[in-house]
Design an enzyme around this catalytic site. Structure first.
Site: not given
Ligand SMILES: NC(=O)c1ccc[n+]([C@@H]2O[C@H](COP(=O)([O-])OP(=O)(O)OC[C@H]3O[C@@H](n4cnc5c(N)ncnc54)[C@H](OP(=O)(O)O)[C@@H]3O)[C@@H](O)[C@H]2O)c1
Length: 289
Positions: A14, A16, A65, A132, A159
């Site tokens: 993902g 992060l 997540a 969420y 974000w």
């Molecule tokens: N993006 C934002 O704006 C934001 C804001 C606040 C907090 N966060 C938090 O920051 C963290 C990282 O988010 P991110 O932005 O890096 O999001 P992201 O790019 O959507 O990455 C999420 C990762 O979780 C994996 N995932 C989803 N479903 C899964 C499953 N069933 N089993 C195993 N892995 C799974 C995805 O795998 P795949 O690559 O295989 O789909 C992806 O690698 C999360 O905890 C998120 O809640 C994000």
């Protein structure tokens, strides 16, 4: 604590997670152990103990997540299982193995109703307004309930953008490119937050672990803006001939309801010397990249 040699990262493909893997690999003495969905699946979370036993990390950073906020709104029970139940399983497995855990959480644990212009502090009352946010808050609580005494860091952010998938900046450019020439791009003006570059956040998370024994922390790039301000900054750099037009949050129909004021106070991390640069600088570097 000093960082252990082997650090496992969930969600390693993902935004992060991939930035964390790169940051860990880029430091002397630390090796990333990437856990993609193939290594550990949120839907089969009880496998965590076996995976930790096989890989023997000294720290686990949980960046996986179900981040599809509209999907979470449509299937709140599945959101709870993936974002809360699996986090609890991971915490129990880390406790049993005697290793520390970093849980990445979100500004969406707050309702965003604040109107005094200040960011939410770690101890401010939480009140998620969507499924969420509720599932991520339940994940924080499950981790706290099941963690051992080996370090638990809960890091709330907001974000987040960065590779590999298209994030807000890339989607804004693509949306502008679909419009007829001269037509301004409508963007939400009444939702505020702090655009946060995944690479900056990854480095800050590692620094935080080094400088504290655990706790809840807020980490974003410094400063705040609206979605409109963020989009305008992207277009000024990438499509300067394009302009933006303000619309309201409720004009943009979606299944989930984001907080209007999603700004976080990052003072607790700053007091430990963990400070992130202004969002404009980080975005400029991303757009140059
Ligand atoms: N993006 C934002 O704006 C934001 C804001 C606040 C907090 N966060 C938090 O920051 C963290 C990282 O988010 P991110 O932005 O890096 O999001 P992201 O790019 O959507 O990455 C999420 C990762 O979780 C994996 N995932 C989803 N479903 C899964 C499953 N069933 N089993 C195993 N892995 C799974 C995805 O795998 P795949 O690559 O295989 O789909 C992806 O690698 C999360 O905890 C998120 O809640 C994000």
């Amino acid at each position: 604590m000093s960082l252990p040699g082997r650090i496992a990262v969930t969600g390693a493909a993902g935004r992060l997670g991939s930035a964390l893997v790169a940051a860990i690999a880029g430091r002397d003495g630390t090796t990333p152990i990437p856990w993609t969905r193939a290594e550990w699946d949120l839907d089969r979370s009880a496998d965590a103990a076996g995976r930790i036993g096989a890989d023997r990390p000294g720290l686990l950073i949980h960046a996986a997540a179900w981040t599809d906020v509209d999907g979470c709104a449509r299937e709140p029970e599945l959101a709870m299982a993936r974002n809360a139940g699996a986090t609890g399983e991971l915490a129990a497995a880390c406790a049993a193995a005697g290793i520390g855990l970093v849980v990445v959480s979100t500004n969406e644990v707050f309702d965003g109703e604040r109107t005094d212009g200040r960011g939410y502090a770690e101890d401010d009352p939480v009140a998620p307004r969507n499924a969420y946010g509720a599932s991520k808050l339940a994940g924080e609580r499950a981790a706290t309930a099941r963690a051992g005494g080996h370090g638990l860091w809960i890091v709330r952010t907001a974000w987040v953008y960065g590779p590999p998938a298209a994030a807000f900046p890339e989607k804004i450019v693509a949306a502008a490119d679909r419009l007829p020439a001269g037509e301004p791009l409508p963007v939400v003006a009444d939702e505020h937050g702090s655009p946060t570059r995944a690479g900056d956040l990854a480095a800050a998370i590692l620094a935080l672990v080094e400088r504290s024994p655990g706790g809840t922390f807020h980490l974003t790039n410094a400063g705040a803006t609206s979605r409109l301000g963020w989009a305008a900054a992207v277009l000024a750099a990438r499509r300067p001939e394009r302009s933006v037009r303000p619309i309201g949050r409720h004009d943009f129909r979606r299944a989930s309801d984001p907080p209007a004021w999603g700004v976080l106070d990052t003072g607790r991390a700053a007091a430990l010397g963990v400070r992130m640069r202004p969002w404009e600088e980080a975005l400029a570097e991303h757009l140059r990249g």
